[in-house]
Design a protein around this motif. Structure first.
Motif, PDB file in Angstrom:
ATOM      1  N   VAL A 161       5.910  -0.184   6.257  1.00 55.53           N
ATOM      2  CA  VAL A 161       7.284   0.297   6.116  1.00 55.53           C
ATOM      3  C   VAL A 161       7.520   0.664   4.650  1.00 55.53           C
ATOM      4  O   VAL A 161       7.317  -0.188   3.765  1.00 55.53           O
ATOM      5  CB  VAL A 161       8.304  -0.782   6.562  1.00 55.53           C
ATOM      6  CG1 VAL A 161       9.730  -0.302   6.377  1.00 55.53           C
ATOM      7  CG2 VAL A 161       8.054  -1.198   8.014  1.00 55.53           C
ATOM      8  N   PRO A 162       7.924   1.907   4.363  1.00 57.05           N
ATOM      9  CA  PRO A 162       8.240   2.263   2.974  1.00 57.05           C
ATOM     10  C   PRO A 162       9.266   1.281   2.400  1.00 57.05           C
ATOM     11  O   PRO A 162      10.233   0.923   3.081  1.00 57.05           O
ATOM     12  CB  PRO A 162       8.821   3.674   3.090  1.00 57.05           C
ATOM     13  CG  PRO A 162       8.243   4.218   4.365  1.00 57.05           C
ATOM     14  CD  PRO A 162       8.128   3.033   5.289  1.00 57.05           C
ATOM     15  N   LYS A 163       9.036   0.852   1.151  1.00 57.86           N
ATOM     16  CA  LYS A 163       9.928  -0.138   0.533  1.00 57.86           C
ATOM     17  C   LYS A 163      11.384   0.323   0.562  1.00 57.86           C
ATOM     18  O   LYS A 163      12.290  -0.479   0.760  1.00 57.86           O
ATOM     19  CB  LYS A 163       9.487  -0.431  -0.900  1.00 57.86           C
ATOM     20  CG  LYS A 163       8.166  -1.172  -0.959  1.00 57.86           C
ATOM     21  CD  LYS A 163       7.740  -1.391  -2.412  1.00 57.86           C
ATOM     22  CE  LYS A 163       6.364  -2.012  -2.483  1.00 57.86           C
ATOM     23  NZ  LYS A 163       5.910  -2.194  -3.867  1.00 57.86           N
ATOM     24  N   LYS A 164      11.617   1.619   0.405  1.00 62.33           N
ATOM     25  CA  LYS A 164      12.999   2.114   0.388  1.00 62.33           C
ATOM     26  C   LYS A 164      13.654   2.045   1.774  1.00 62.33           C
ATOM     27  O   LYS A 164      14.865   2.182   1.887  1.00 62.33           O
ATOM     28  CB  LYS A 164      13.062   3.522  -0.191  1.00 62.33           C
ATOM     29  CG  LYS A 164      12.358   4.584   0.627  1.00 62.33           C
ATOM     30  CD  LYS A 164      12.440   5.935  -0.065  1.00 62.33           C
ATOM     31  CE  LYS A 164      11.946   7.087   0.735  1.00 62.33           C
ATOM     32  NZ  LYS A 164      10.562   7.048   1.133  1.00 62.33           N
ATOM     33  N   GLU A 165      12.865   1.815   2.828  1.00 66.40           N
ATOM     34  CA  GLU A 165      13.391   1.720   4.202  1.00 66.40           C
ATOM     35  C   GLU A 165      13.580   0.276   4.667  1.00 66.40           C
ATOM     36  O   GLU A 165      14.143   0.038   5.741  1.00 66.40           O
ATOM     37  CB  GLU A 165      12.442   2.425   5.185  1.00 66.40           C
ATOM     38  CG  GLU A 165      12.146   3.869   4.849  1.00 66.40           C
ATOM     39  CD  GLU A 165      13.352   4.773   5.044  1.00 66.40           C
ATOM     40  OE1 GLU A 165      14.084   4.574   6.025  1.00 66.40           O
ATOM     41  OE2 GLU A 165      13.554   5.665   4.195  1.00 66.40           O
ATOM     42  N   ILE A 166      13.117  -0.695   3.885  1.00 59.65           N
ATOM     43  CA  ILE A 166      13.154  -2.103   4.296  1.00 59.65           C
ATOM     44  C   ILE A 166      14.578  -2.546   4.632  1.00 59.65           C
ATOM     45  O   ILE A 166      14.797  -3.300   5.580  1.00 59.65           O
ATOM     46  CB  ILE A 166      12.559  -3.015   3.182  1.00 59.65           C
ATOM     47  CG1 ILE A 166      11.095  -2.657   2.925  1.00 59.65           C
ATOM     48  CG2 ILE A 166      12.748  -4.486   3.504  1.00 59.65           C
ATOM     49  CD1 ILE A 166      10.102  -3.134   3.937  1.00 59.65           C
ATOM     50  N   LYS A 172      14.584  -8.065  -3.311  1.00 57.75           N
ATOM     51  CA  LYS A 172      15.133  -7.414  -4.509  1.00 57.75           C
ATOM     52  C   LYS A 172      14.441  -7.961  -5.759  1.00 57.75           C
ATOM     53  O   LYS A 172      14.094  -7.201  -6.671  1.00 57.75           O
ATOM     54  CB  LYS A 172      16.643  -7.621  -4.592  1.00 57.75           C
ATOM     55  CG  LYS A 172      17.302  -6.964  -5.809  1.00 57.75           C
ATOM     56  CD  LYS A 172      18.799  -7.245  -5.814  1.00 57.75           C
ATOM     57  CE  LYS A 172      19.570  -6.471  -6.845  1.00 57.75           C
ATOM     58  NZ  LYS A 172      19.165  -6.631  -8.208  1.00 57.75           N
ATOM     59  N   LEU A 173      14.217  -9.277  -5.815  1.00 57.82           N
ATOM     60  CA  LEU A 173      13.523  -9.880  -6.954  1.00 57.82           C
ATOM     61  C   LEU A 173      12.105  -9.318  -7.078  1.00 57.82           C
ATOM     62  O   LEU A 173      11.646  -9.008  -8.178  1.00 57.82           O
ATOM     63  CB  LEU A 173      13.484 -11.407  -6.818  1.00 57.82           C
ATOM     64  CG  LEU A 173      14.832 -12.110  -6.964  1.00 57.82           C
ATOM     65  CD1 LEU A 173      14.754 -13.541  -6.445  1.00 57.82           C
ATOM     66  CD2 LEU A 173      15.311 -12.088  -8.406  1.00 57.82           C
ATOM     67  N   LEU A 174      11.413  -9.180  -5.935  1.00 63.68           N
ATOM     68  CA  LEU A 174      10.064  -8.592  -5.957  1.00 63.68           C
ATOM     69  C   LEU A 174      10.124  -7.150  -6.442  1.00 63.68           C
ATOM     70  O   LEU A 174       9.338  -6.734  -7.297  1.00 63.68           O
ATOM     71  CB  LEU A 174       9.424  -8.652  -4.568  1.00 63.68           C
ATOM     72  CG  LEU A 174       9.147 -10.033  -3.987  1.00 63.68           C
ATOM     73  CD1 LEU A 174       8.562  -9.909  -2.586  1.00 63.68           C
ATOM     74  CD2 LEU A 174       8.239 -10.839  -4.893  1.00 63.68           C
ATOM     75  N   ASN A 191      15.920  -5.352  10.669  1.00 61.83           N
ATOM     76  CA  ASN A 191      16.609  -6.599  11.015  1.00 61.83           C
ATOM     77  C   ASN A 191      15.899  -7.746  10.293  1.00 61.83           C
ATOM     78  O   ASN A 191      14.899  -8.268  10.773  1.00 61.83           O
ATOM     79  CB  ASN A 191      16.581  -6.804  12.537  1.00 61.83           C
ATOM     80  CG  ASN A 191      17.258  -8.089  12.961  1.00 61.83           C
ATOM     81  OD1 ASN A 191      18.131  -8.603  12.274  1.00 61.83           O
ATOM     82  ND2 ASN A 191      16.845  -8.612  14.109  1.00 61.83           N
ATOM     83  N   LEU A 192      16.425  -8.089   9.108  1.00 61.16           N
ATOM     84  CA  LEU A 192      15.861  -9.166   8.281  1.00 61.16           C
ATOM     85  C   LEU A 192      16.835 -10.338   8.234  1.00 61.16           C
ATOM     86  O   LEU A 192      18.025 -10.173   8.478  1.00 61.16           O
ATOM     87  CB  LEU A 192      15.660  -8.691   6.835  1.00 61.16           C
ATOM     88  CG  LEU A 192      14.840  -7.444   6.564  1.00 61.16           C
ATOM     89  CD1 LEU A 192      14.880  -7.131   5.078  1.00 61.16           C
ATOM     90  CD2 LEU A 192      13.411  -7.611   7.018  1.00 61.16           C
ATOM     91  N   LYS A 232       0.866  -1.180   0.000  1.00 63.32           N
ATOM     92  CA  LYS A 232       0.000   0.000   0.000  1.00 63.32           C
ATOM     93  C   LYS A 232       0.902   1.229   0.000  1.00 63.32           C
ATOM     94  O   LYS A 232       1.854   1.298   0.785  1.00 63.32           O
ATOM     95  CB  LYS A 232      -0.894   0.007   1.249  1.00 63.32           C
ATOM     96  CG  LYS A 232      -1.817   1.217   1.335  1.00 63.32           C
ATOM     97  CD  LYS A 232      -2.652   1.197   2.598  1.00 63.32           C
ATOM     98  CE  LYS A 232      -1.875   1.858   3.713  1.00 63.32           C
ATOM     99  NZ  LYS A 232      -2.644   2.137   4.912  1.00 63.32           N
ATOM    100  N   ASP A 233       0.648   2.171  -0.891  1.00 66.02           N
ATOM    101  CA  ASP A 233       1.383   3.447  -0.917  1.00 66.02           C
ATOM    102  C   ASP A 233       2.897   3.256  -0.926  1.00 66.02           C
ATOM    103  O   ASP A 233       3.627   3.897  -0.156  1.00 66.02           O
ATOM    104  CB  ASP A 233       0.977   4.329   0.278  1.00 66.02           C
ATOM    105  CG  ASP A 233      -0.503   4.637   0.300  1.00 66.02           C
ATOM    106  OD1 ASP A 233      -1.111   4.718  -0.788  1.00 66.02           O
ATOM    107  OD2 ASP A 233      -1.061   4.777   1.403  1.00 66.02           O
ATOM    108  N   ASP A 234       3.388   2.341  -1.787  1.00 67.89           N
ATOM    109  CA  ASP A 234       4.817   2.056  -1.923  1.00 67.89           C
ATOM    110  C   ASP A 234       5.457   1.593  -0.603  1.00 67.89           C
ATOM    111  O   ASP A 234       6.623   1.841  -0.336  1.00 67.89           O
ATOM    112  CB  ASP A 234       5.587   3.251  -2.507  1.00 67.89           C
ATOM    113  CG  ASP A 234       6.796   2.783  -3.309  1.00 67.89           C
ATOM    114  OD1 ASP A 234       6.725   1.692  -3.918  1.00 67.89           O
ATOM    115  OD2 ASP A 234       7.822   3.482  -3.304  1.00 67.89           O
ATOM    116  N   SER A 235       4.636   0.935   0.224  1.00 67.70           N
ATOM    117  CA  SER A 235       5.107   0.363   1.483  1.00 67.70           C
ATOM    118  C   SER A 235       4.681  -1.099   1.544  1.00 67.70           C
ATOM    119  O   SER A 235       3.745  -1.516   0.857  1.00 67.70           O
ATOM    120  CB  SER A 235       4.501   1.101   2.682  1.00 67.70           C
ATOM    121  OG  SER A 235       4.919   2.433   2.724  1.00 67.70           O
TER     122      SER A 235
END
Length: 168
Positions: free
Chosen positions: A109-114, A128-130, A118-119, A15-18
């Protein structure tokens, strides 16, 4: 007693690039303790991956998914844990109201902040593939403890260790 199925689902609701991320802080004896992951879980007896996806989304978030895509299959191996086959989805259609999750904290969480979360290190590969819109893929991730010791994408090894440049 039936053991947990080695087949699981994981979904990143968009949602909303998050992405809706789950910070796993609540469960005891959790292999994902303190990690940020998508939502999902183990298939129950007789369930298809899609039935599991929809049930887990409702249980963990209170949302009913209305539009989703099966993006890839991820095979995890970890010493002492065994093998898990994860059906990876993204979803960008849903109805309902987000609720609290008993497995941790849900947060958009905005995608650019992922990358700051802690992943599991291997999660960066499929995220990255997604992000890059990759066609359906098969990814194998092998761990010893928290260390990623092998990554194989569509039958081809990925050089390890990964550094930040891989995710840019």
């Amino acid at each position: 007693m039936q053991m947990k199925s080695p087949l699981t689902t994981l979904c990143y609701i968009e949602k909303d690039d998050s992405y809706l991320m789950l910070h796993r802080i609540s469960k005891k004896n959790d292999v994902n303790k303190d990690k940020w992951i998508g939502i999902g879980g183990h298939l129950e007896k007789g369930e298809s991956p899609e039935e599991c996806l929809l049930r887990e989304a409702m249980e963990e978030t209170g949302l009913t998914l209305t539009d989703w895509r099966f993006r890839g299959i991820v095979t995890f191996t970890q010493e002492g844990y065994g093998t898990e086959y994860m059906c990876l989805y993204t979803a960008d259609g849903f109805t309902g109201t987000l609720k609290e999750c008993d497995e941790g904290t849900l947060e958009w969480v905005p995608k650019k902040e992922i990358g700051k979360l802690n992943l599991w290190i291997g999660d960066y590969i499929f995220l990255k593939l997604l992000r890059d819109g990759a066609p359906f893929f098969s990814l194998k991730l092998s761990y010893e403890g928290d260390e990623l010791v092998e990554a194989v994408l569509d039958g081809k090894k990925i050089a390890l260790p990964l550094d930040e440049s891989y995710f840019k």
